[in-house]
Design a protein around this motif. Structure first.
Motif, PDB file in Angstrom:
ATOM      1  N   LYS A 193       7.474  20.526   2.527  1.00 15.09           N
ATOM      2  CA  LYS A 193       7.056  20.528   1.271  1.00 15.09           C
ATOM      3  C   LYS A 193       7.311  21.719   0.404  1.00 15.09           C
ATOM      4  CE  LYS A 193       3.731  16.721   1.985  1.00 15.09           C
ATOM      5  NZ  LYS A 193       4.556  15.870   1.456  1.00 15.09           N
ATOM      6  N   VAL A 194       7.490  22.962   1.093  1.00 17.79           N
ATOM      7  CA  VAL A 194       7.590  24.216   0.250  1.00 17.79           C
ATOM      8  C   VAL A 194       8.923  24.802   0.724  1.00 17.79           C
ATOM      9  CG1 VAL A 194       6.575  26.338   0.219  1.00 17.79           C
ATOM     10  CG2 VAL A 194       5.090  24.422   0.402  1.00 17.79           C
ATOM     11  N   ARG A 195       9.238  25.241   2.103  1.00 16.41           N
ATOM     12  CA  ARG A 195      10.317  26.092   2.513  1.00 16.41           C
ATOM     13  C   ARG A 195      11.586  25.228   1.970  1.00 16.41           C
ATOM     14  NH1 ARG A 195       8.622  30.656   4.718  1.00 16.41           N
ATOM     15  NH2 ARG A 195       6.509  30.704   5.665  1.00 16.41           N
ATOM     16  N   PHE A 196      11.510  24.026   2.659  1.00 13.21           N
ATOM     17  CA  PHE A 196      13.024  23.216   2.507  1.00 13.21           C
ATOM     18  C   PHE A 196      13.159  23.140   1.091  1.00 13.21           C
ATOM     19  CE2 PHE A 196      15.859  19.788   2.681  1.00 13.21           C
ATOM     20  CZ  PHE A 196      16.530  20.042   4.038  1.00 13.21           C
ATOM     21  N   PRO A 197      12.249  22.537   0.257  1.00 14.36           N
ATOM     22  CA  PRO A 197      12.746  22.397  -1.121  1.00 14.36           C
ATOM     23  C   PRO A 197      13.249  23.556  -1.904  1.00 14.36           C
ATOM     24  CG  PRO A 197      10.513  21.573  -0.970  1.00 14.36           C
ATOM     25  CD  PRO A 197      11.156  21.819   0.404  1.00 14.36           C
ATOM     26  N   ALA A 198      12.425  24.857  -1.394  1.00 12.81           N
ATOM     27  CA  ALA A 198      12.738  25.910  -2.248  1.00 12.81           C
ATOM     28  C   ALA A 198      14.046  26.624  -1.829  1.00 12.81           C
ATOM     29  CB  ALA A 198      11.448  27.024  -1.771  1.00 12.81           C
ATOM     30  N   ALA A 199      14.362  25.954  -0.586  1.00 11.36           N
ATOM     31  CA  ALA A 199      15.723  26.769  -0.027  1.00 11.36           C
ATOM     32  C   ALA A 199      16.929  25.860  -0.824  1.00 11.36           C
ATOM     33  CB  ALA A 199      15.883  26.705   1.652  1.00 11.36           C
ATOM     34  N   VAL A 200      16.595  24.636  -1.119  1.00 15.23           N
ATOM     35  CA  VAL A 200      17.983  23.909  -1.556  1.00 15.23           C
ATOM     36  C   VAL A 200      18.890  24.557  -2.475  1.00 15.23           C
ATOM     37  CG1 VAL A 200      18.401  21.716  -2.927  1.00 15.23           C
ATOM     38  CG2 VAL A 200      16.805  21.869  -0.851  1.00 15.23           C
ATOM     39  N   PRO A 201      18.191  25.306  -3.658  1.00 13.08           N
ATOM     40  CA  PRO A 201      19.238  25.972  -4.525  1.00 13.08           C
ATOM     41  C   PRO A 201      19.817  26.878  -3.973  1.00 13.08           C
ATOM     42  CG  PRO A 201      16.921  25.709  -5.424  1.00 13.08           C
ATOM     43  CD  PRO A 201      17.007  25.288  -4.152  1.00 13.08           C
ATOM     44  N   PHE A 202      19.208  27.704  -3.080  1.00 20.15           N
ATOM     45  CA  PHE A 202      19.567  28.723  -2.322  1.00 20.15           C
ATOM     46  C   PHE A 202      21.034  28.269  -1.335  1.00 20.15           C
ATOM     47  CE2 PHE A 202      15.855  30.741  -3.627  1.00 20.15           C
ATOM     48  CZ  PHE A 202      16.077  31.944  -3.469  1.00 20.15           C
ATOM     49  N   PHE A 203      20.634  27.111  -0.974  1.00 13.65           N
ATOM     50  CA  PHE A 203      21.703  26.472   0.036  1.00 13.65           C
ATOM     51  C   PHE A 203      22.912  26.355  -0.709  1.00 13.65           C
ATOM     52  CE2 PHE A 203      23.694  22.486   1.212  1.00 13.65           C
ATOM     53  CZ  PHE A 203      24.144  22.666   2.161  1.00 13.65           C
ATOM     54  N   PHE A 204      22.897  25.493  -2.093  1.00  9.30           N
ATOM     55  CA  PHE A 204      24.177  25.222  -2.545  1.00  9.30           C
ATOM     56  C   PHE A 204      24.747  26.576  -3.405  1.00  9.30           C
ATOM     57  CE2 PHE A 204      22.162  21.041  -2.909  1.00  9.30           C
ATOM     58  CZ  PHE A 204      23.294  20.308  -2.317  1.00  9.30           C
ATOM     59  N   THR A 205      23.882  27.445  -3.602  1.00 10.70           N
ATOM     60  CA  THR A 205      24.565  28.832  -4.029  1.00 10.70           C
ATOM     61  C   THR A 205      25.509  29.420  -2.784  1.00 10.70           C
ATOM     62  OG1 THR A 205      22.701  29.466  -5.364  1.00 10.70           O
ATOM     63  CG2 THR A 205      24.272  31.029  -5.069  1.00 10.70           C
ATOM     64  N   GLY A 206      24.958  29.281  -1.671  1.00 13.94           N
ATOM     65  CA  GLY A 206      25.556  29.911  -0.386  1.00 13.94           C
ATOM     66  C   GLY A 206      26.871  28.883  -0.254  1.00 13.94           C
ATOM     67  N   LEU A 207      26.817  27.567  -0.453  1.00 14.80           N
ATOM     68  CA  LEU A 207      28.080  26.831  -0.271  1.00 14.80           C
ATOM     69  C   LEU A 207      28.901  26.854  -1.243  1.00 14.80           C
ATOM     70  CD1 LEU A 207      28.322  24.182   1.791  1.00 14.80           C
ATOM     71  CD2 LEU A 207      27.839  22.665  -0.018  1.00 14.80           C
ATOM     72  N   LYS A 208      28.532  27.342  -2.597  1.00 10.81           N
ATOM     73  CA  LYS A 208      29.528  27.540  -3.816  1.00 10.81           C
ATOM     74  C   LYS A 208      30.351  28.906  -3.380  1.00 10.81           C
ATOM     75  CE  LYS A 208      27.012  26.236  -7.658  1.00 10.81           C
ATOM     76  NZ  LYS A 208      26.357  26.561  -8.761  1.00 10.81           N
ATOM     77  N   LEU A 209      29.727  29.647  -2.479  1.00  8.09           N
ATOM     78  CA  LEU A 209      30.268  31.077  -2.229  1.00  8.09           C
ATOM     79  C   LEU A 209      31.358  30.675  -1.307  1.00  8.09           C
ATOM     80  CD1 LEU A 209      27.360  33.767  -2.171  1.00  8.09           C
ATOM     81  CD2 LEU A 209      29.398  33.794  -3.655  1.00  8.09           C
ATOM     82  N   GLY A 210      30.658  29.620  -0.431  1.00  4.53           N
ATOM     83  CA  GLY A 210      31.676  29.162   0.921  1.00  4.53           C
ATOM     84  C   GLY A 210      33.189  28.430   0.442  1.00  4.53           C
ATOM     85  N   THR A 211      32.826  27.900  -0.711  1.00  2.00           N
ATOM     86  CA  THR A 211      33.979  26.919  -1.281  1.00  2.00           C
ATOM     87  C   THR A 211      35.224  27.764  -1.258  1.00  2.00           C
ATOM     88  OG1 THR A 211      32.258  25.752  -2.382  1.00  2.00           O
ATOM     89  CG2 THR A 211      34.482  25.169  -2.782  1.00  2.00           C
ATOM     90  N   GLU A 233       8.052  24.643  -8.281  1.00  2.00           N
ATOM     91  CA  GLU A 233       9.082  24.716  -9.244  1.00  2.00           C
ATOM     92  C   GLU A 233       9.737  23.383  -9.192  1.00  2.00           C
ATOM     93  OE1 GLU A 233      12.782  27.167  -8.362  1.00  2.00           O
ATOM     94  OE2 GLU A 233      10.847  28.710  -8.793  1.00  2.00           O
ATOM     95  N   TRP A 234      10.034  22.734  -7.740  1.00  2.00           N
ATOM     96  CA  TRP A 234      10.794  21.699  -7.478  1.00  2.00           C
ATOM     97  C   TRP A 234      10.292  20.162  -7.794  1.00  2.00           C
ATOM     98  CZ3 TRP A 234       9.683  25.633  -4.291  1.00  2.00           C
ATOM     99  CH2 TRP A 234       8.952  25.478  -3.341  1.00  2.00           C
ATOM    100  N   ARG A 235       8.918  20.406  -8.029  1.00  2.00           N
ATOM    101  CA  ARG A 235       8.186  19.368  -8.145  1.00  2.00           C
ATOM    102  C   ARG A 235       7.801  19.208  -9.662  1.00  2.00           C
ATOM    103  NH1 ARG A 235       4.534  16.922  -4.176  1.00  2.00           N
ATOM    104  NH2 ARG A 235       5.358  17.184  -2.114  1.00  2.00           N
ATOM    105  N   SER A 236       7.833  17.801 -10.127  1.00  2.00           N
ATOM    106  CA  SER A 236       7.420  17.371 -11.546  1.00  2.00           C
ATOM    107  C   SER A 236       5.939  17.772 -11.624  1.00  2.00           C
ATOM    108  CB  SER A 236       7.768  16.024 -11.752  1.00  2.00           C
ATOM    109  OG  SER A 236       6.919  15.036 -10.989  1.00  2.00           O
ATOM    110  N   VAL A 237       5.691  17.773 -12.946  1.00  2.00           N
ATOM    111  CA  VAL A 237       3.938  18.016 -13.137  1.00  2.00           C
ATOM    112  C   VAL A 237       3.272  17.158 -12.193  1.00  2.00           C
ATOM    113  CG1 VAL A 237       2.280  17.685 -14.934  1.00  2.00           C
ATOM    114  CG2 VAL A 237       4.151  19.173 -15.247  1.00  2.00           C
ATOM    115  N   LEU A 238       3.757  15.827 -12.313  1.00  2.00           N
ATOM    116  CA  LEU A 238       2.852  14.776 -11.707  1.00  2.00           C
ATOM    117  C   LEU A 238       2.867  14.984 -10.252  1.00  2.00           C
ATOM    118  CD1 LEU A 238       1.587  11.941 -12.137  1.00  2.00           C
ATOM    119  CD2 LEU A 238       3.419  10.917 -11.500  1.00  2.00           C
TER     120      LEU A 238
END
Ligand SMILES: Nc1ncnc2c1ncn2[C@@H]1O[C@H](COP(=O)(O)OP(=O)(O)OP(=O)(O)O)[C@@H](O)[C@H]1O
Ligand SMILES: [Mg+2]
Lengths: 431, 267
Positions: A346-364, B104-109
């Motif tokens: 619920k926290v670490r994984f979603p927080a890392a998603v944008p970072f993952f894609f940033t890395g992937l963009k660099l890797g492209t 930040e990755w969750r909507s308000v709800l």
């Protein structure tokens, strides 16, 4: 529209920049062509023009020069001394110079001896009628020739050497000879620029003019067709990204979950990136080839090579994302007595998603390079890599430029595609 | 002044939080900060306690110890008769942090739903509860937005809704209304009081605003910095339910003055 404006501006700037660059790189070549006598147009002057005189003998001089003249050295009747014609006839070289023999027989008992196009002096050999005995054994495979009356020392400068100095006052002349008239490319530098056979940087509109023929060069049924090549390379890059992304995520998660693993593997991960791809590709192809997996039959080698270079930025970036959690949010989860797995999902994984894609963009970009290199290193006729190599080898500069632009656009397109995925999987990010 | 009876062996059932001789020392590299010194406090069930005091006097520290986010250096603390750790594991309290701390990755709800997910509420109940709370904090129409699309005050209101979502009997609130404008703040004050009276929650509330403390609390704990100490506990004898008229009463002003003076002594 507003989003494409920067791209448009860059494009216009690049196109405008193309013209000065074309001149910058082309003009020195044009100047060289202009000065290079070998590239001048020639004009044959005949005796009636009255300028055929090479010079007059002072009784001792043996070298005569025609101003701006070319004396064709295969014409045995070009040169006269007064009324008698001189014989210019290259003797057949001795059968073989084996580097051991020093004695050679020639047809006539006088004349000039030439080794590998360079006139030898009397001191180099001793003449005994038809026999020439070298003081030093000529090197193996050297070319020895004897010229009975004269030798064209510099055909472009019109310099001839006579075997013996004519009597004082004798005129040395030819019935016809060729002079340098003017640069073959034209009278002005610009004319020479435009007549360059190959422009290292062609004018953008020349490249543009090549586009349609280039695309039509091979039919769609041919695997060398440019659309098919581009698709093939994008497919290779995308499978690299899929593989590299998956490996990257797994490694990043493992690193974050088990610190000792990170300490053990991270140095190897870094070391893996220091091996130059160009050295790695042949080895990888060889290894995979042993298992019957070749670029001809499968995308796997390309995917592995591309993944090998693109997983690293993914790992680094994703690890950072998994770790860079606001401590307050960790406190919040703690206050809910959340389990570690819940915190992860619920926290670490979603927080890392944008970072993952940033890395992937660099890797492209890296994955694309990997795919191109893989294509050039295998004898595969598919893919942009093969096309680039082929056009470079056949010297089609404009086509090379078209391929360069296509590769660049492909890179931009692939990065944009990853960006689109990012938008899809991380919709919360502000854009 | 302090409402403690150190010698009493009987634990009153109505005492929700008991703090005895609590000390908290932050040890840094070569430095020590005494954030709490000999703190004693008992909070009865259903009380509304405000902590007030200058910045750095240990209000957040005290709240975090209650929440078992940090552990005290010495002294004892019980929450509902349990250790703070057990109370945390039993999800006895809801915590509103000084900053919104939204995901930040969750909507308000989805942010409001987060604790409900973790605590295993049913899917439908999660939605209805979260939507009701968002309506209460005046953010119903923003439930689809992401936190960054909200103002600081709105974000803080989401975090309040989130803390209320699983209906904990104890609320630990660290300056929840600090980022709000005066009008919204007063409206939120009324709303909080309504919830408190309705649900009989116990609230420990950190604030820097004297009127807010007086308006909301049944008792006000005045704290002093360096070292962080509980200086004085002022009972607020204003009848509930309180409303806008309360703010204009003489008793209200007198109490505000008393708190102000207590704080002034501190400096
Ligand atoms: N993690 C920490 N490490 C070291 N010192 C800390 C830490 N947290 C707080 N402190 C110190 O403890 C003291 C009390 O801090 P605390 O955050 O409890 O104050 P506060 O009363 O909440 O202040 P404010 O009103 O500004 O929020 C301060 O002097 C602070 O420097
Ligand atoms: Mg604080």
């Amino acid at each position: 529209m507003k989003r494409f404006l920067p791209i448009l501006i860059v494009l216009v700037v690049l196109i405008l920049l193309g013209y000065p660059l074309a001149l910058l790189f082309g003009l020195p070549l044009a100047r060289r062509d202009m000065k290079d006598l070998r590239k001048w147009e020639k004009e044959t002057i005949s005796l009636s023009d009255g300028v055929a005189l090479a010079g007059q003998s002072d009784g001792s001089n043996t070298v005569f020069t025609y101003p701006r003249a070319i004396v064709e050295n295969d014409d045995s009747r070009t040169l006269f001394v007064n009324d008698s014609s001189l014989i210019y006839k290259a003797e057949r070289p001795e059968e073989r110079v084996d580097g051991e023999r020093a004695d050679f027989h020639f047809e006539s008992d006088h004349g000039l001896v030439v080794q590998d196009g360079v006139l030898l002096s009397d001191g180099d050999y001793v003449r005994e009628q038809n026999l020439i005995r070298f003081r030093q054994t000529p090197p193996r495979n050297a070319q020895l020739r004897q010229y009975p009356d004269y030798f064209v020392q510099d055909s472009e400068r019109g310099e001839v050497v006579l075997g013996a100095a004519p009597e004082t006052g004798a005129r040395v002349w030819t019935d016809s000879y060729t002079i340098y008239a003017r640069p073959a490319c034209g009278d002005t530098l610009m004319a020479c620029f435009f007549s360059l056979p190959q422009h290292p940087v062609p004018f953008p509109h020349w490249i543009a003019a090549r586009v349609v023929p280039f695309f039509q060069k091979f039919p769609l049924t041919d695997e060398r067709n440019i659309v098919r090549s581009t698709l093939y390379t994008s497919l290779g890059t995308l499978s690299s990204l899929a593989l590299g992304g998956a490996v990257g995520i797994i490694l990043a998660v493992l690193f974050v979950m088990f610190r000792p693993l990170e300490r053990a593997l991270l140095p190897w991960t870094i070391a893996s990136q220091t091996i130059p791809i160009i050295a790695l590709v042949p080895v990888l192809l060889l290894v995979l080839g042993n298992f019957g997996i070749t670029i001809q039959t499968s995308l796997l080698p390309t995917a592995i090579i591309g993944a090998y270079i693109c997983f690293f930025p993914v790992v680094v970036s994703t690890v950072k994302g998994l770790r860079a959690i606001d401590p307050l949010i960790l406190d919040l989860m703690k206050s809910y007595a959340a389990k570690p797995l819940e915190i992860f999902w619920k926290v670490r994984f979603p927080a890392a998603v944008p970072f993952f894609f940033t890395g992937l963009k660099l890797g492209t970009a890296a994955a694309l390079v990997g795919a191109l290199v893989a294509e050039t290193e295998s004898n595969n006729r598919r893919g942009l890599g093969f096309q680039i190599l082929g056009q470079v080898q056949s010297g089609n500069v404009a086509d090379v430029w078209i391929l360069l632009i296509i590769s660049g656009l492909l890179g931009v397109g692939l990065v944009a595609f990853v960006g689109l995925l990012q938008r899809l999987f991380a919709p919360w990010e502000r854009v | 002044m302090l409402d403690t009876q150190p010698n009493s062996k009987t634990v009153q059932i109505s005492d929700l939080i008991t703090i005895r001789d609590l000390n908290m020392i932050y040890r840094g590299r070569g430095s020590e900060t005494v954030a709490l010194k000999n703190a004693n406090l008992t909070v009865a069930e259903g009380e509304f306690i405000s902590l007030i005091g200058p910045s750095g006097c240990g209000k957040t520290t005290l709240l975090r110890i209650m929440a078992d986010l940090i552990q005290a250096t010495s002294g004892s603390i019980t929450i509902a008769g349990k250790s703070p750790r057990q109370a945390r594991l039993d999800r006895e309290y809801g915590y509103v942090f000084q900053a919104p701390a939204l995901l930040e990755w969750r909507s308000v709800l989805k942010n409001v739903i987060l604790p409900l997910e973790i605590m295993g509420f049913g899917k439908e109940e999660r939605e209805t509860r979260a939507k009701k709370l968002l309506e209460m904090v005046g953010l119903k129409q923003f439930h689809r937005q992401y936190p960054w699309q909200l103002s600081g005050g709105m974000q803080q209101r989401v975090s309040i809704a989130r803390a209320l979502a699983f209906d904990p009997s104890l609320l630990l609130m660290d300056e929840p209304f600090g980022a709000l404008d005066e009008i919204t703040r007063e409206a939120m004050n009324l709303e909080l009081l309504r919830i408190w009276e309705e649900t009989k929650k116990t609230i420990v509330f950190v604030t820097h605003s004297i009127p807010e403390a007086v308006f909301l609390s049944s008792r006000i704990v005045v704290m002093t910095p360096r070292p962080g100490k509980i200086e004085k506990i002022i009972p607020v004898d204003l009848p509930y339910p309180r409303n806008t008229d309360t703010r204009e009463s003489k008793a209200f002003f007198d109490l505000a003055t008393e708190v102000r003076e207590a704080l002034r002594d501190v400096h």
